[in-house]
Write a protein that holds these residues in place. Sequence first.
Motif, short mmCIF file in Angstrom:
data_model
loop_
_atom_site.label_atom_id
_atom_site.label_comp_id
_atom_site.label_asym_id
_atom_site.label_seq_id
_atom_site.Cartn_x
_atom_site.Cartn_y
_atom_site.Cartn_z
N VAL A 38 0.84 -1.20 0.00
CA VAL A 38 0.00 0.00 0.00
C VAL A 38 0.87 1.25 0.00
O VAL A 38 0.65 2.18 -0.79
CB VAL A 38 -0.98 0.00 1.20
CG1 VAL A 38 -1.69 1.33 1.33
CG2 VAL A 38 -1.98 -1.14 1.07
N TRP B 291 3.31 1.25 -3.51
CA TRP B 291 2.65 1.59 -4.77
C TRP B 291 2.11 3.03 -4.75
O TRP B 291 2.16 3.73 -5.76
CB TRP B 291 1.53 0.60 -5.09
CG TRP B 291 2.06 -0.77 -5.38
CD1 TRP B 291 1.82 -1.90 -4.67
CD2 TRP B 291 2.95 -1.15 -6.44
NE1 TRP B 291 2.50 -2.97 -5.23
CE2 TRP B 291 3.20 -2.54 -6.32
CE3 TRP B 291 3.57 -0.46 -7.48
CZ2 TRP B 291 4.03 -3.24 -7.19
CZ3 TRP B 291 4.40 -1.17 -8.36
CH2 TRP B 291 4.62 -2.53 -8.21
N THR B 292 1.64 3.48 -3.59
CA THR B 292 1.17 4.87 -3.47
C THR B 292 2.33 5.83 -3.68
O THR B 292 2.21 6.83 -4.40
CB THR B 292 0.53 5.09 -2.08
OG1 THR B 292 -0.55 4.17 -1.92
CG2 THR B 292 0.02 6.52 -1.94
N ALA C 56 3.41 6.01 -7.29
CA ALA C 56 2.49 6.87 -8.06
C ALA C 56 2.85 8.34 -7.83
O ALA C 56 2.83 9.14 -8.78
CB ALA C 56 1.04 6.60 -7.66
N LEU C 57 3.19 8.70 -6.60
CA LEU C 57 3.59 10.09 -6.32
C LEU C 57 4.91 10.44 -7.00
O LEU C 57 5.07 11.56 -7.51
CB LEU C 57 3.69 10.32 -4.81
CG LEU C 57 2.38 10.41 -4.05
CD1 LEU C 57 2.62 10.52 -2.55
CD2 LEU C 57 1.54 11.59 -4.55
N ALA D 226 8.67 10.71 -1.23
CA ALA D 226 8.03 9.55 -1.85
C ALA D 226 9.03 8.52 -2.39
O ALA D 226 8.82 7.32 -2.23
CB ALA D 226 7.09 10.00 -2.96
#
Length: 183
Positions: free
Chosen positions: A70, A73-74, A77-78, A132
């Motif tokens: 979680v 992958w988040t 994406a950032l 990130a």
Amino acid sequence: MTWFTLLIVAVGLERLAELVVSKRNAAWSFARGGVESGQRHYLVMVVLHTGLLVGALVEVWLRQPPFLPVLGWTMLALVLAAQALRWWCITTLGHQWNTRVIVVPGLRRVTRGPYRFMDHPNYVAVVVEGFALPLVHSAWVTALLFTLCNAVLLAVRIRVENRALTSMSTAAPAGPPSADVTR
């Protein structure tokens, strides 16, 4: 960990591409009378951004934190969104973009692209990427250290840049965008 290493290498190669663009654009700006500001903090910025990449790799390889899907992958994406924003800034500024603070006399400040929404969108990309990228693989120490150091650096950098941009003529003729330089 191998895929994370490949991600860091890819970001490093992207940074080298930025430096090629920056060097070309700096030559363009200087050929048109560009004036550089903020040279004293530039080396600190280079070291800090290199440290982000090296620190994330070293932390992941030494600590071997688990990949948390979680979070990972988040954060990926950032990172991708930050890269898209960075290249939107670069393409919007064209020849005037570079990693140094160089203002070409007689050019107006850019107010299109992401600059319609904020003064320094590239720094948003830098901040997001700074926390990130390491967190893609749970390198929270690197994310925290970079974020804190980068906050101090950006306080200096944005002050220098704003001072340089204020020197630009608001009555300059329409033409290419001004040097709102970013990193």
